[in-house]
Design a protein around this motif. Structure first.
Motif, PDB file in Angstrom:
ATOM      1  N   VAL A 291       0.864  -1.180   0.000  1.00 13.03           N
ATOM      2  CA  VAL A 291       0.000   0.000   0.000  1.00 13.03           C
ATOM      3  C   VAL A 291       0.895   1.223   0.000  1.00 13.03           C
ATOM      4  O   VAL A 291       1.858   1.294   0.775  1.00 13.03           O
ATOM      5  CB  VAL A 291      -0.903   0.032   1.249  1.00 13.03           C
ATOM      6  CG1 VAL A 291      -1.886   1.196   1.167  1.00 13.03           C
ATOM      7  CG2 VAL A 291      -1.631  -1.281   1.434  1.00 13.03           C
ATOM      8  N   GLY A 292       0.609   2.177  -0.858  1.00 12.54           N
ATOM      9  CA  GLY A 292       1.449   3.368  -0.865  1.00 12.54           C
ATOM     10  C   GLY A 292       0.908   4.468  -1.740  1.00 12.54           C
ATOM     11  O   GLY A 292       0.002   4.273  -2.554  1.00 12.54           O
ATOM     12  N   SER A 293       1.480   5.644  -1.576  1.00 12.11           N
ATOM     13  CA  SER A 293       1.086   6.827  -2.332  1.00 12.11           C
ATOM     14  C   SER A 293       1.426   6.644  -3.813  1.00 12.11           C
ATOM     15  O   SER A 293       2.088   5.672  -4.207  1.00 12.11           O
ATOM     16  CB  SER A 293       1.818   8.047  -1.783  1.00 12.11           C
ATOM     17  OG  SER A 293       3.223   7.925  -2.019  1.00 12.11           O
ATOM     18  N   ARG A 299       7.758   4.095  -7.683  1.00 12.05           N
ATOM     19  CA  ARG A 299       9.074   3.590  -7.287  1.00 12.05           C
ATOM     20  C   ARG A 299       9.062   2.073  -7.081  1.00 12.05           C
ATOM     21  O   ARG A 299      10.047   1.390  -7.387  1.00 12.05           O
ATOM     22  CB  ARG A 299       9.548   4.312  -6.021  1.00 12.05           C
ATOM     23  CG  ARG A 299       9.961   5.758  -6.251  1.00 12.05           C
ATOM     24  CD  ARG A 299      10.740   6.304  -5.075  1.00 12.05           C
ATOM     25  NE  ARG A 299       9.897   6.501  -3.905  1.00 12.05           N
ATOM     26  CZ  ARG A 299       9.274   7.636  -3.614  1.00 12.05           C
ATOM     27  NH1 ARG A 299       9.376   8.669  -4.443  1.00 12.05           N
ATOM     28  NH2 ARG A 299       8.548   7.747  -2.519  1.00 12.05           N
ATOM     29  N   ALA A 300       7.959   1.547  -6.556  1.00  6.03           N
ATOM     30  CA  ALA A 300       7.880   0.101  -6.337  1.00  6.03           C
ATOM     31  C   ALA A 300       7.932  -0.654  -7.655  1.00  6.03           C
ATOM     32  O   ALA A 300       8.616  -1.690  -7.772  1.00  6.03           O
ATOM     33  CB  ALA A 300       6.595  -0.235  -5.582  1.00  6.03           C
ATOM     34  N   ILE A 301       7.233  -0.153  -8.659  1.00  6.44           N
ATOM     35  CA  ILE A 301       7.246  -0.800  -9.970  1.00  6.44           C
ATOM     36  C   ILE A 301       8.632  -0.685 -10.604  1.00  6.44           C
ATOM     37  O   ILE A 301       9.153  -1.638 -11.195  1.00  6.44           O
ATOM     38  CB  ILE A 301       6.173  -0.183 -10.885  1.00  6.44           C
ATOM     39  CG1 ILE A 301       4.768  -0.447 -10.337  1.00  6.44           C
ATOM     40  CG2 ILE A 301       6.311  -0.716 -12.307  1.00  6.44           C
ATOM     41  CD1 ILE A 301       4.365  -1.893 -10.282  1.00  6.44           C
ATOM     42  N   GLU A 302       9.250   0.480 -10.479  1.00  7.28           N
ATOM     43  CA  GLU A 302      10.576   0.674 -11.060  1.00  7.28           C
ATOM     44  C   GLU A 302      11.593  -0.289 -10.455  1.00  7.28           C
ATOM     45  O   GLU A 302      12.483  -0.784 -11.146  1.00  7.28           O
ATOM     46  CB  GLU A 302      11.032   2.119 -10.841  1.00  7.28           C
ATOM     47  CG  GLU A 302      10.281   3.142 -11.687  1.00  7.28           C
ATOM     48  CD  GLU A 302      10.660   4.573 -11.348  1.00  7.28           C
ATOM     49  OE1 GLU A 302      11.300   4.794 -10.280  1.00  7.28           O
ATOM     50  OE2 GLU A 302      10.323   5.481 -12.127  1.00  7.28           O
ATOM     51  N   ALA A 303      11.456  -0.542  -9.145  1.00  7.26           N
ATOM     52  CA  ALA A 303      12.426  -1.396  -8.458  1.00  7.26           C
ATOM     53  C   ALA A 303      12.115  -2.880  -8.575  1.00  7.26           C
ATOM     54  O   ALA A 303      12.931  -3.719  -8.179  1.00  7.26           O
ATOM     55  CB  ALA A 303      12.487  -1.007  -6.977  1.00  7.26           C
ATOM     56  N   ARG A 321       0.640   3.910 -18.208  1.00  8.69           N
ATOM     57  CA  ARG A 321       1.956   4.482 -18.459  1.00  8.69           C
ATOM     58  C   ARG A 321       3.052   3.597 -17.864  1.00  8.69           C
ATOM     59  O   ARG A 321       4.114   3.405 -18.468  1.00  8.69           O
ATOM     60  CB  ARG A 321       2.019   5.896 -17.879  1.00  8.69           C
ATOM     61  CG  ARG A 321       3.275   6.685 -18.290  1.00  8.69           C
ATOM     62  CD  ARG A 321       3.177   8.128 -17.816  1.00  8.69           C
ATOM     63  NE  ARG A 321       2.026   8.771 -18.401  1.00  8.69           N
ATOM     64  CZ  ARG A 321       1.043   9.351 -17.696  1.00  8.69           C
ATOM     65  NH1 ARG A 321       1.096   9.357 -16.383  1.00  8.69           N
ATOM     66  NH2 ARG A 321       0.032   9.919 -18.309  1.00  8.69           N
ATOM     67  N   LEU A 322       2.797   3.063 -16.665  1.00  4.52           N
ATOM     68  CA  LEU A 322       3.766   2.168 -16.047  1.00  4.52           C
ATOM     69  C   LEU A 322       3.944   0.897 -16.871  1.00  4.52           C
ATOM     70  O   LEU A 322       5.067   0.386 -17.014  1.00  4.52           O
ATOM     71  CB  LEU A 322       3.326   1.820 -14.625  1.00  4.52           C
ATOM     72  CG  LEU A 322       3.429   2.944 -13.591  1.00  4.52           C
ATOM     73  CD1 LEU A 322       2.739   2.539 -12.291  1.00  4.52           C
ATOM     74  CD2 LEU A 322       4.882   3.306 -13.342  1.00  4.52           C
ATOM     75  N   ALA A 396       4.325   2.140   3.003  1.00  3.50           N
ATOM     76  CA  ALA A 396       4.350   0.842   2.328  1.00  3.50           C
ATOM     77  C   ALA A 396       3.964  -0.227   3.329  1.00  3.50           C
ATOM     78  O   ALA A 396       4.061  -0.038   4.525  1.00  3.50           O
ATOM     79  CB  ALA A 396       5.735   0.559   1.764  1.00  3.50           C
ATOM     80  N   GLY A 397       3.551  -1.354   2.815  1.00  6.93           N
ATOM     81  CA  GLY A 397       3.166  -2.397   3.749  1.00  6.93           C
ATOM     82  C   GLY A 397       3.118  -3.755   3.104  1.00  6.93           C
ATOM     83  O   GLY A 397       3.254  -3.898   1.904  1.00  6.93           O
TER      84      GLY A 397
END
Length: 403
Positions: A291-293, A299-303, A321-322, A396-397
């Motif tokens: 869960v996140g903004s 950033r989670a997808i990029e990493a 877009r992602l 995040a969680g």
């Protein structure tokens, strides 16, 4: 593993959600005060580029993550609402700030920038349904209800960034603070150091998720105030005993995701990671993996490692877009139904071209201004948010256990 993106069909409803249709009986500000170039104009991209080049450093274009690609390509900076408002304030030399977002974002930019700068919203119909769910008169009436219950003096108001300048001003007048989806916990910690309870505006889901899953409050500590019911639909005792008075508001996009959506994608895509925004419902957030903004989601997808699968519960323009930016990962929308932010999509290339060309001609259109008194109090609430301790890290969680 790669994914194939399928565009939604051009049904009348989909076109309305895309911002390419209108419902004048229910929408405000749909008509543009000028002559828009037709969407079929093959020179729109060239016209936008030429107008932006002619303005040079006099103009700074901000693009929210939920904007369509045709608009984002002309943004000097992309980001979430608060990042963009801060970017506007950091460009004192820009005479014009063209905000490709929604109304409350442009208001925040006006509050945080100098009087010499002018904020332009390409389409005045680009509002926010969540922000519209809390009108100043309703919030003032709710405060009177709290006062009658003997609870106002021990209540600290906290408003989400996704609220009007009027509501931010109200919160500032009453010693409260603004929060974002990534610092809501710190804002609530700050508020509970100063009062017994919080009036959280206008998104009930972000307030409940943060209070229960991050602060460890019980669900029974939260009550839902409905501005359309006498006394908010609550008794004086309920108000006095509550720790969180949640406003009955929600995001029309994130509120669409359901527990069935999560269960369905898990059955369909083994090993998928479900990543959702904290504006989603409590049962969706607790069933998700992360869960996140908006910034955290990016950033989670990029990493993420190549070959991983992700079901993302946020606005469709961003998810699409992602998916295009990371073809080595399987990135899908959490719900199978179209879920664009219809008001965000009011900002399209014809409106952007019109606004920029009008500025080139010396005509400022669709300027967004906040009256000085409201701006002063709203700025106090925004400054208090900036003064909260700690870096502005994303939330995040892992499965209902946030950190």
């Amino acid at each position: 593993m790669t994914s194939t993106w399928v565009e939604p069909e051009n049904t009348p409803l989909a076109l309305l959600l895309l911002g390419r249709g209108s419902d004048p009986a229910t929408e405000r500000g749909v008509e543009c005060p000028g002559e828009l170039p037709p969407p079929s104009d093959p020179d729109l991209v060239a016209r936008a580029a030429a107008a932006k080049a002619a303005l040079g450093d006099r103009v700074f274009v901000l693009g929210h993550h939920y904007q369509r690609d045709e608009v984002i390509q002309f943004a000097d900076v992309t980001g979430d609402s608060f990042k963009l408002a801060r970017e506007a304030a950091a460009r004192p030399g820009a005479e014009y700030i063209v905000f490709c977002g929604v109304h409350f974002m442009a208001e925040s930019a006006d509050i945080l920038t100098s009087d010499s700068q002018r904020i332009v919203l390409p389409d005045l119909a680009a509002g926010c349904s969540m922000a519209d769910m809390a009108a100043l008169s309703q919030v003032e009436a709710a405060w009177e209800v709290l006062a009658d219950a003997g609870a106002a003096d021990s209540t600290v108001p906290v408003t989400y960034m996704n609220s009007s300048a009027d509501i931010k001003g109200f919160v500032g007048r009453h010693g409260g603070v603004v929060c974002t989806s990534s610092n809501a916990r710190r804002a609530l910690d700050w508020a509970f150091e100063r009062g017994q309870r919080v009036l959280f505006l206008p998104d009930q889901h972000l307030g409940r998720n943060t209070a229960v899953l991050e602060l460890g409050l019980d669900a029974d500590d939260c009550v839902l105030y409905d501005p359309h019911k006498p006394g908010g639909g609550l008794t004086a005792r309920q108000l006095r005993e509550a720790k969180m008075v949640l406003w009955r508001g929600h995001c029309s996009v994130h509120g669409r995701f359901t527990l069935d959506s999560v269960n369905e994608v898990r059955q369909r895509v083994p090993g998928v990671t479900v990543l959702v925004h904290p504006e989603c419902r409590y049962e969706v957030v607790t069933a998700a993996d992360q869960v996140g903004s908006t910034e955290y989601i990016i950033r989670a997808i990029e990493a993420a490692p190549a070959g991983s699968s992700w079901a993302v519960g946020t606005e469709l323009n961003l998810v699409r877009r992602l998916a295009k930016a990371h073809p080595d990962k399987e990135i899908m929308f959490l719900d199978r139904a179209v879920c664009y932010c219809s008001t965000m999509n009011r900002i399209d290339l014809p409106h952007l071209v019109w606004a920029l060309e009008e500025l080139v001609a010396g005509r400022v259109v669709n300027q967004i201004t906040v009256d000085p008194e409201t701006a002063r109090h709203a700025r106090a609430a925004l400054d208090q948010m900036l003064a909260l301790p700690g870096a502005d890290r994303p939330v995040a969680g892992t499965r209902s256990n946030w950190v």
